[in-house]
Design an enzyme around this catalytic site. Sequence first.
Site, mmCIF file in Angstrom:
data_model
loop_
_atom_site.group_PDB
_atom_site.id
_atom_site.type_symbol
_atom_site.label_atom_id
_atom_site.label_comp_id
_atom_site.label_asym_id
_atom_site.label_seq_id
_atom_site.Cartn_x
_atom_site.Cartn_y
_atom_site.Cartn_z
ATOM 1 C CG ASP A 35 -0.772 4.247 1.759
ATOM 2 O OD1 ASP A 35 0.401 3.948 1.480
ATOM 3 O OD2 ASP A 35 -1.092 4.895 2.774
ATOM 4 C CE LYS A 56 3.821 0.816 6.542
ATOM 5 N NZ LYS A 56 5.027 0.025 6.275
ATOM 6 C CG MET A 168 -6.392 -1.298 11.045
ATOM 7 S SD MET A 168 -4.730 -0.596 11.149
ATOM 8 C CE MET A 168 -5.071 0.983 11.946
#
Length: 245
Positions: A35, A56, A168
């Site tokens: 990742d 991602k 996030m």
Amino acid sequence: MSAKVWLVGAGPGDPELLTLKAVKALNQAEIVMIDDLVNPAVLEHCPTARIVPVGKRGGCRSTPQEFIHRLMLRYARQGKCVVRLKGGDPCIFGRGSEEVDWLGAHGIEVEMVNGITAGLAGATNCGIPLTLRGVARGVTLVTAHTQDDSSLNWPALAQSGTTLVVYMGVAKLPEIRESLLAGGMRADMPVAMIENASLPHQRECRSSLAAMQQDAHDFQLKSPAILVIGEVAAQQQIQVLAEIA
């Protein structure tokens, strides 16, 4: 190791926080699907493996999850030892369970290796205990970014009495602030905003719920970052190194 995939948590960024089991898996790996948020320094543990980037990232061009599934399946069926290397922990906002279920449905053995999550590591590096006797009896990990873009039950979170660790959340600071205030959380509730948790360039901004949006703007807070919201965010424990005679 035939037809097996390891889902490995690489931790928050500091390569020294990698677990021994993660190192063992990387030592055996022939294919490492990595990742974006994984520190490339951990790849020293798999010098002969083929490295396949499958990043991602929110707001950026990302590798489709369906493609990642098919790629893991293809390599596993070739008899390769495959490591799917994820930032943090595979089961904390890392789609680990989805990948286990999909691979299992296709007859592929999967082994999960936990990693230290950014919320814990970032808070610890700032001297913040996520739980503290007499102050915070629990911790709640949430993500502000949902697959269907639905909103969390912010009123319930505001009244939970636990430390909130929000992943996030940088792009949704206004929504988080207004929703928690509307849910009854105190305007002066301490907040810590921690960028690049555990890395040498980690930064922190201490604020309050009411002021965090403006403070984040002035601080130029950027992703990846986590928010710690709760009484413990006012803590700044002093680490004392005792000399051994």
